[in-house]
Scaffold this motif. Structure first.
Motif, PDB file in Angstrom:
ATOM      1  N   PHE A   1      35.956 -48.616   6.704  1.00 31.04           N
ATOM      2  CA  PHE A   1      35.083 -47.802   7.288  1.00 31.04           C
ATOM      3  C   PHE A   1      34.632 -48.323   8.873  1.00 31.04           C
ATOM      4  CE2 PHE A   1      35.633 -46.192   3.151  1.00 31.04           C
ATOM      5  CZ  PHE A   1      35.193 -44.892   3.142  1.00 31.04           C
ATOM      6  N   ASP A   2      34.183 -49.506   8.816  1.00 37.99           N
ATOM      7  CA  ASP A   2      33.380 -50.084   9.848  1.00 37.99           C
ATOM      8  C   ASP A   2      34.641 -50.038  10.987  1.00 37.99           C
ATOM      9  OD1 ASP A   2      31.187 -50.047   9.062  1.00 37.99           O
ATOM     10  OD2 ASP A   2      31.110 -52.241   8.408  1.00 37.99           O
ATOM     11  N   GLY A   3      36.057 -50.333  10.635  1.00 40.64           N
ATOM     12  CA  GLY A   3      36.929 -50.578  11.455  1.00 40.64           C
ATOM     13  C   GLY A   3      38.088 -49.139  11.833  1.00 40.64           C
ATOM     14  N   ALA A   4      37.551 -48.117  11.363  1.00 39.52           N
ATOM     15  CA  ALA A   4      38.067 -46.849  11.484  1.00 39.52           C
ATOM     16  C   ALA A   4      38.564 -46.491  12.626  1.00 39.52           C
ATOM     17  CB  ALA A   4      37.192 -45.654  10.725  1.00 39.52           C
ATOM     18  N   GLU A   5      37.871 -46.655  13.738  1.00 39.92           N
ATOM     19  CA  GLU A   5      38.194 -46.344  15.311  1.00 39.92           C
ATOM     20  C   GLU A   5      39.305 -47.196  15.592  1.00 39.92           C
ATOM     21  OE1 GLU A   5      37.579 -43.462  16.896  1.00 39.92           O
ATOM     22  OE2 GLU A   5      36.369 -42.985  15.333  1.00 39.92           O
ATOM     23  N   ASN A   6      39.436 -48.601  15.222  1.00 38.47           N
ATOM     24  CA  ASN A   6      40.455 -49.439  15.652  1.00 38.47           C
ATOM     25  C   ASN A   6      41.599 -49.017  14.781  1.00 38.47           C
ATOM     26  OD1 ASN A   6      38.842 -50.876  17.213  1.00 38.47           O
ATOM     27  ND2 ASN A   6      38.261 -52.598  15.886  1.00 38.47           N
ATOM     28  N   LEU A   7      41.466 -48.695  13.636  1.00 35.97           N
ATOM     29  CA  LEU A   7      42.616 -48.262  12.644  1.00 35.97           C
ATOM     30  C   LEU A   7      43.199 -47.049  13.211  1.00 35.97           C
ATOM     31  CD1 LEU A   7      41.007 -48.993   9.051  1.00 35.97           C
ATOM     32  CD2 LEU A   7      42.894 -50.078  10.077  1.00 35.97           C
TER      33      LEU A   7
ATOM     34  N   MET B   1      39.180 -39.406   8.051  1.00 36.03           N
ATOM     35  CA  MET B   1      38.947 -39.960   9.274  1.00 36.03           C
ATOM     36  C   MET B   1      40.047 -40.570   9.822  1.00 36.03           C
ATOM     37  SD  MET B   1      35.770 -42.408   7.547  1.00 36.03           S
ATOM     38  CE  MET B   1      35.217 -43.134   8.992  1.00 36.03           C
ATOM     39  N   VAL B   2      41.065 -41.239   9.183  1.00 34.61           N
ATOM     40  CA  VAL B   2      42.004 -42.076   9.964  1.00 34.61           C
ATOM     41  C   VAL B   2      43.531 -41.280   9.899  1.00 34.61           C
ATOM     42  CG1 VAL B   2      40.849 -44.268   9.892  1.00 34.61           C
ATOM     43  CG2 VAL B   2      42.415 -43.547   8.106  1.00 34.61           C
TER      44      VAL B   2
END
Length: 171
Positions: free
Chosen positions: A119-125, A155-156
């Motif tokens: 969840f914290d890495g969602a943008e990077n993912l 989200m991803v």
């Protein structure tokens, strides 16, 4: 896992088995003896009929140890190869992804997008998924459960996910 446990699991289940190849706890910087041990474990898994192996190797500066990864990937052929969350420790995820895409035989990268959880890495993912396209599978991992999978998928929009509690209770 120990060789007898690997054998027992492969013989006892009717699902594909991918085995974590990790000679010890701690960091992912391995010496030559540890790398040779990892290679022997990969070859054992291949002989026993595992579907794939999971590993990651870094240098002291946390950059991918491409030479070691290539050696282990070559030893694993034709098994599936997953690079585990050691990837998340690399200083530049996009560069690390580019390096891994260039190695023939790597199928999947297990990652939290460089953060402690998916969840914290969602943008990077999302960025990694876009960069990877169809060249390599990005498998988000880290605190994904049966209770938040749908939300996280929205989200991803990955094709696959990893989580210890992702399928709920098994009989």
């Amino acid at each position: 896992p120990a060789p007898d446990l690997i054998s027992e699991v492969i013989e006892s289940v009717n699902i594909p088995v991918r085995v974590m190849i990790r000679p010890r706890n701690g960091n992912f910087v391995y010496n030559e003896d540890e790398l040779e041990h990892m290679k022997a474990c990969v070859e054992f898994c291949k002989k026993k009929g595992a579907e794939g192996v999971v590993f990651g190797v870094l240098h002291e500066n946390n950059a991918l140890n491409i030479e070691a990864i290539e050696m282990l990937t070559e030893a694993a052929k034709p098994l599936k190869v997953v690079i585990h969350k050691a990837f998340d420790n690399t200083p530049d995820l996009q560069e690390a992804l580019t390096q891994l895409i260039s190695i023939e035989g790597i199928d999947t990268i297990l990652t939290s997008g460089g953060k402690s959880n998916a969840f914290d890495g969602a943008e990077n993912l999302k960025a990694l998924l876009k960069q990877a396209g169809t060249q390599i599978e990005i498998m988000p991992a880290g605190k994904i459960t049966q209770f938040n999978l749908t939300e996280f998928h929205h989200m991803v929009d990955a094709q696959v996910y990893h989580g210890r509690l992702i399928v709920g209770e098994l009989d």
